[in-house]
Design an enzyme around this catalytic site. Structure first.
Site, mmCIF file in Angstrom:
data_model
loop_
_atom_site.group_PDB
_atom_site.id
_atom_site.type_symbol
_atom_site.label_atom_id
_atom_site.label_comp_id
_atom_site.label_asym_id
_atom_site.label_seq_id
_atom_site.Cartn_x
_atom_site.Cartn_y
_atom_site.Cartn_z
ATOM 1 C CG LEU A 73 27.137 8.199 79.093
ATOM 2 C CD1 LEU A 73 27.709 8.810 80.456
ATOM 3 C CD2 LEU A 73 26.265 9.256 78.693
ATOM 4 C CD GLN A 74 30.797 2.866 72.429
ATOM 5 O OE1 GLN A 74 29.685 2.985 72.454
ATOM 6 N NE2 GLN A 74 31.506 1.966 71.657
ATOM 7 C CB CYS B 229 4.528 2.163 49.201
ATOM 8 S SG CYS B 229 6.279 1.026 48.456
ATOM 9 N N GLY C 295 22.444 6.178 69.669
ATOM 10 C CA GLY C 295 23.798 6.298 69.087
ATOM 11 C C GLY C 295 23.546 7.211 67.625
ATOM 12 C CB CYS D 13 24.355 -1.586 69.253
ATOM 13 S SG CYS D 13 24.318 -0.868 67.764
ATOM 14 C CE LYS E 51 19.346 6.112 76.317
ATOM 15 N NZ LYS E 51 19.513 5.226 75.265
ATOM 16 C CB CYS F 202 5.888 -3.109 48.489
ATOM 17 S SG CYS F 202 6.055 -2.349 49.998
ATOM 18 C CB CYS G 249 8.653 1.857 51.804
ATOM 19 S SG CYS G 249 7.772 0.269 51.904
#
Lengths: 91, 395
Positions: free
Chosen positions: B189-190, B366, B159, B306, B204, B363, B289
């Site tokens: 395909l939506q 990083c 998407g 999704c 794909k 972190c 990051c």
């Protein structure tokens, strides 16, 4: 009262509400009041120790509270808290 | 009495200051703007390095964009020094106070053995295809040349990746790589508009390659038909200038983040959920990051993809296009990319909210004590626990 923006992924646990007015003078108080009113949110926002979960960021007026005073960050009536959980959806 | 060409040139030469190519070369590094006023065909055959091109026919209309400060020093040149002298007089009329003409022009510059360069040229078809880019001063032929020489990697042809790759291909990004191991499903395909009904069941990467080829034959499409993992991530991302993250799992997002930080490749990040999207640019060591933002992944039930939660098809479309926009900005060095800022798009409110992000000094990817600077070995960091069985598919 400060405004809390509920992200879509947590809305079900917040009664479907998108935005809530919650009493409190610090981020911690607001989160406490929020999770008291909507207990299903508690595990998602807070660890068992009562600190913020690391996969949810809390912003006060656009700034991350981790770099302010975390749960002690003061909030005023006109402030907006944004809860920002990680989302992985790639569509 | 009628004024002849000779009369005019005498007048012009008397009013315009001229410098020799030697003087022009000396002035070159001192903040002076060198403007080539010849025709495009002459420019294309070679010009003075660092000169800008404003053809004399467009001098009045374009000089203000090229040299906004009327007191800035400007050297004009043409082929032999006549057109530049005429142009210098024209600029004086426009209020430019420090304009000189280079006597002898480019011919003398070149014949005296000074360096010159041939500009990047586009074919007539490319000039037409990218004409709307060429008209923007901030892009122009140099910008288009940069895009044609750029390499962008998309993680996921779903998407987010679909609209992003279509527009990046349309923009003339020369190499587009796509990492995806999935096949096209009807339910894609939506929103996954790079694919089509007739390509249901195809890989794909094959489906996307077909769409990209049909849109812009300038683009080299590189299919990486595999799942992004700790073992192959370094190989997959090497050589790319920008990466677009459009994956569906936290596992892949952390794997990509760590490798991109190590390789110092910027990642344009987006994610979507129903009516909402998040967007930011992770520029290693300049801004935060992904691990600075989300040190740990949420439990799977808190962060459905999704395929579980659903998504309004246009939302990844919007976010994917914003990713493509940020990628083009990074490639062209334009504007203010969304580094250290996160944009939340709420389709229901029609609102954009901007949040400020910071680098986390602690972190593990990083931060100052990070185990993996650019020179560190490519060793995967301990990853926050994610549900087993998740794959890097983009549903």
């Amino acid at each position: 009262m400060p405004t809390v923006r509920i992200p879509p992924v947590l809305r079900t646990q917040a009664g479907g509400q998108k935005q809530l007015q919650i009493l409190g003078t610090t981020v911690g108080e607001v989160i406490q009041a929020l999770t008291s009113a909507h207990p299903a949110l508690r595990d998602q926002l807070l660890t068992t120790d009562g600190t913020l979960n690391r996969f949810v960021n809390v912003f006060v007026n656009g700034s991350d509270v981790r770099y302010l005073q975390e749960l002690e960050t003061p909030v005023g009536d006109s402030d907006t808290l944004i809860l920002l959980p990680a989302m992985a959806g790639g569509g | 009495m009628t004024k002849t060409y000779s009369d005019l040139m005498r007048e012009v030469r008397a009013s315009v200051r001229e410098v020799s190519p030697t003087e022009a070369e000396l002035l070159g590094g001192t903040g002076v703007t060198l403007v080539d006023v010849r025709e495009s065909t002459e420019w294309d055959e070679g010009h003075v390095p660092d000169a800008i091109h404003v053809p004399r026919g467009f001098l009045e209309s374009r000089i203000e964009a090229a040299v906004p400060d009327r007191d800035a020093p400007v050297i004009l040149y043409c082929a032999g020094g006549v057109r530049s002298a005429l142009a210098a007089r024209q600029l004086a009329e426009l209020g430019y106070t420090d304009v000189v003409s280079m006597a002898g022009g480019f011919q003398q510059w070149k014949s005296e053995g000074r360096s010159w360069q041939r500009p990047f040229t586009l074919t007539p078809e490319q000039k037409q295809r990218y004409s709307r880019h060429l008209l923007i001063p901030e892009v122009g032929i140099e910008g288009q040349a940069k895009l044609l020489g750029s390499k962008v990697l998309l993680i996921g042809a779903g998407g987010l990746g679909s609209p992003a790759m279509l527009y990046l291909a349309a923009a003339g990004v020369g190499t587009i790589g796509v990492v995806d191991f999935d096949t096209v499903d009807l339910s894609n395909l939506q929103r996954q508009i790079v694919h089509s009904t007739e390509r249901i069941g195809h890989k794909k990467t094959d489906s996307a390659a077909e769409a990209i080829r049909a849109l812009n034959p300038d683009v080299r499409f590189v299919a990486h038909e595999e799942m992004l993992t700790d073992d192959n991530v370094e190989r997959l991302i090497t050589g790319y200038d920008v990466i677009l993250d459009g994956t569906d799992t936290f596992e892949t997002r952390y794997t990509l983040n760590d490798a991109a930080v190590r390789a110092r490749i910027p990642v344009v990040h987006a994610s979507v959920f129903r009516f909402e999207g998040q967007l930011t640019v992770f520029q290693p060591f300049e801004g935060p990051c992904y691990r600075c933002l989300y040190p740990t992944a949420p439990p799977p039930e808190l962060a459905p993809g999704c395929s579980v939660a659903g998504v309004l098809g246009v939302v990844p479309g919007t976010m994917g296009l914003l990713q493509a926009t940020e990628a083009l900005k990074v490639l062209l060095g334009l504007g203010e990319p969304l580094i250290g800022r996160l944009l939340i798009y709420d389709a229901l409110d029609s609102s954009f909210t901007e949040l400020t992000l910071r680098r986390d000094p602690a972190c593990p990817a990083c931060g100052s004590g990070a185990a993996m600077g650019a020179d560190a070995p490519a060793r995967p960091l301990a990853r926050p626990s994610v549900a087993s069985g998740q794959t890097a598919g983009v549903s």
